[in-house]
Design an enzyme around this catalytic site. Sequence first.
Site: not given
Ligand code: PNW
Length: 446
Positions: A74, A117, A162, A286, A288, A351
């Site tokens: 990707r 992006h 995002e 995505n 996290y 992601e």
């Molecule tokens: C993503 N949060 O952004 C992006 O798509 C990527 O480009 C980035 O490098 C990656 O996560 C890691 O940060 C995020 O606050 C920005 O939880 C913020 C968050 C999660 C993902």
Amino acid sequence: MVFPEGFLWGAATAAYQVEGAAAEDGRCESVWDVFSRTPGRVAGGDTGDVAANHYHLLDVDLALMTELNLNAYRFSVSWPRVIDDDGAVNRKGIDFYERLVDGLLDRDITPFLTLYHWDLPQRLEDRGGWANRDTAQHFADYAQVVHDALGDRVQNWTTLNEPYCASLLGYGAGVHAPGRREPRAAAAAVHHLLLAHGLARSIIRSNVSITLNLYPVDPVNPDDPVDVDAARRVDGLQNRLFLDPVLCGRYPADVLADLEPLGFADHIRSGDLALIGAPLDSLGVNYYTGHHVTGQPGGTTPEWIGSEHAHNVSRNLPTTAMGWEELPEGLFTVLNRLHHEYPRLPIHITENGAAYDDVADHRGFVDDPARQRYFEQHLRAVEKAIEAGVDVRGYFAWSLLDNFEWAEGYAKRFGIAHVDFDTFDRTPKLSGRWYATVARANALPE
Ligand code: PNW
């Protein structure tokens, strides 16, 4: 358990985070060039001028993907590399993505192309950026150019990555480019980004997706109506504000009410939601971390526009170097929710990954058992979702390479391959080697 046949094992990157070559072959400025060159905006004063030098190391990176047994990759296309400041097509920019896509196909790696992006051409920001409705039409014109060039070879198209971050972090919190702290502009940007998605969707027509960053949101005290309402607002802003229009063609009524003081609904014209809500072929997720929310005083306050009284409270879980709590079962929660509350679509985890304080040895090797464990735990959650009937078709580790981590610069490393930012050597980390074995087996270890 073995993953379904044909499951995609990928890794992801984004143009500004890896390419570098910021002033080469006719690339114009984006909001991230201007933002990162503004003192005080990015940790260490880092910029994406060189990044991981991927633009010049394309063949090295293609070989790395093969070494890691990836069957999908990707990436995003840089809008200011492909369209020049006069609005004309930059052939050299297109050439780069043709070489990338052809290189992937030669290696039997499925390309997943993201059109946006976050690297908006600065010339459009100078005319109001995403707060200006015209930007959505410019995006559609750009989408047409890329689709004309690559539509014969790319089967997986993602309009936006995002939109939450591009609108609310860029125009509201000001922590991402263009660095504006204007809640009303942020609200306008939400709708105009979604409109841009809808316009581009109608150009690409088939094999279209959008990638959203989704979170489980739980109230700290489920018996406290103040906490429950704070969690509702945060869930509304982070999840439903994007899911509902894209998958159901309507904005959630409670979020419309929350954003009413910012004039959000003033931007919605008749026909917009039909475009935005037109059917998609898949959804990118995505993931996290999760949010644990109170409306009472205390905790930390991410800049939740329109939800200023909501605070995040630690669950005292292990955290990554970003300070994000590790909540692998939250990925199951998100996937299961999509399955039960929304029209069902094939899903790709576009992601998932973690930054840790990596230490490389003299050969550039990073022993990162914590990152390996992060991937394993999250993949177990994906496995559980698949067993529960969720149609997950693939998983992309964030990221293939250590790269420019936005406001954190190069200090935060997410790669499954280490990058030496002096020599630009790439070296798979322990987690990358492990991921390669999982990809080859199409299964997690017993
Ligand atoms: C993503 N949060 O952004 C992006 O798509 C990527 O480009 C980035 O490098 C990656 O996560 C890691 O940060 C995020 O606050 C920005 O939880 C913020 C968050 C999660 C993902």
